[in-house]
Scaffold this active site. Sequence first.
Site, PDB file in Angstrom:
ATOM      1  N   LYS A  41       0.830  -1.217   0.000  1.00 36.26           N
ATOM      2  CA  LYS A  41       0.000   0.000   0.000  1.00 36.26           C
ATOM      3  C   LYS A  41       0.865   1.269   0.000  1.00 36.26           C
ATOM      4  CE  LYS A  41      -2.038  -1.070   3.860  1.00 36.26           C
ATOM      5  NZ  LYS A  41      -1.410  -2.356   4.186  1.00 36.26           N
ATOM      6  N   ARG A 120      -9.440   1.020   9.575  1.00 32.58           N
ATOM      7  CA  ARG A 120      -8.886  -0.300   9.847  1.00 32.58           C
ATOM      8  C   ARG A 120      -9.935  -1.224  10.462  1.00 32.58           C
ATOM      9  NH1 ARG A 120      -3.477   0.335   9.107  1.00 32.58           N
ATOM     10  NH2 ARG A 120      -2.200  -1.198  10.100  1.00 32.58           N
ATOM     11  N   ARG A 159      11.763  -5.366   3.781  1.00 31.69           N
ATOM     12  CA  ARG A 159      11.467  -3.925   3.711  1.00 31.69           C
ATOM     13  C   ARG A 159      12.481  -3.116   4.515  1.00 31.69           C
ATOM     14  NH1 ARG A 159       5.716  -1.615   5.083  1.00 31.69           N
ATOM     15  NH2 ARG A 159       5.934  -2.920   6.926  1.00 31.69           N
ATOM     16  N   ARG A 192      11.653  -1.681  10.277  1.00 40.04           N
ATOM     17  CA  ARG A 192      10.628  -1.303  11.252  1.00 40.04           C
ATOM     18  C   ARG A 192      10.527  -2.338  12.370  1.00 40.04           C
ATOM     19  NH1 ARG A 192       5.336   0.398   7.819  1.00 40.04           N
ATOM     20  NH2 ARG A 192       4.391  -0.974   9.355  1.00 40.04           N
ATOM     21  N   ARG A 203       0.000  -8.856  13.438  1.00 46.83           N
ATOM     22  CA  ARG A 203      -0.620  -7.904  12.503  1.00 46.83           C
ATOM     23  C   ARG A 203      -1.521  -8.619  11.503  1.00 46.83           C
ATOM     24  NH1 ARG A 203       4.544  -5.301  10.248  1.00 46.83           N
ATOM     25  NH2 ARG A 203       3.252  -4.024   8.906  1.00 46.83           N
TER      26      ARG A 203
END
Length: 254
Positions: A41, A120, A159, A192, A203
């Site tokens: 996203k 969310r 990432r 992160r 998550r």
Amino acid sequence: MSEKNDRASWIKGGQAKCCIPAIPQSKPRRLVLLGAPGVGKGTQAELLCAGLGMCQLSTGDVFRAAKCLSEEERSPAIKDALGYMKRGELVPDSTVLNLLRERTQCLNCGGGFLLDGFPRTVPQAEALGALLESEQLKLEAVLNYDLPIETIVHRLSGRRTCADCKAVFHVTTRPPRVGGVCDHCAGSLVQREDDRAEAVRVRMEAYDRSTKPLIEYYRERGLLLTIPADGKPEEIYHRTLAALAVAQPQTAAT
Ligand code: AP5
């Protein structure tokens, strides 16, 4: 590519003004991004904002920016939120909604907006609907990115994010020109905290439980556009533009 808006109004909230304001559009786009953590996203948001001129309004970025505040500057709600986030859990709706209400000026921005990571949960979606209605604004579409879980885990584990401008890279599929250094601002690239394996699992569970029902919520309201998120970022971007150009959002039968 246009100069990147600094999003100060969004990141800081309240009366903060952007140093590089978004350029007003004759028909500002007002979009929401949906999809599991790591589906891409943020990567698509960067491409869409550069191409269509709106601002990326990410709730995750607001919380991550709050991490840089001193202990005294952090409100009790923000301290609480950072704990949830670190574990990979969703922050309570009341905290997120207060944060959005302090940033209503961003929803009214003449450049349009691209909400990333919000709503969310169904209560957040209902609150967004009420807020937009009171501001006489309408959502154009909800972009739902879809990808198998194995690919998502690969994307998340590789990432790297710029500590300064928050640009997103991947160690193999979107590497920076110089290892560990941001292409845009020369900031350091970091992993992160919530990309650790345990937090990723939490998550994904939170996504299945709380966020997936939003797909049905927006389908029923005729706003949903589902976009396969496999392939190169630029391919997915062009798929998104094509879906928006023919925006015939999906009904339950499609
Ligand atoms: P948030 O920041 O919103 O994170 P997220 O939804 O978990 O999404 P991510 O940012 O992890 O992934 P992404 O889909 O943007 O992927 P990206 O483009 O980086 O939220 C973080 C936390 O904040 C939440 O867990 C929660 O605690 C809290 N929170 C935030 N909003 C909240 C709310 N509204 N309510 C309650 N709590 C809230 O891509 C991933 C990687 O893949 C990158 O390395 C990228 O380079 C690579 N990649 C992307 N596209 C491709 C491609 N096409 N091919 C190959 N690699 C690709």
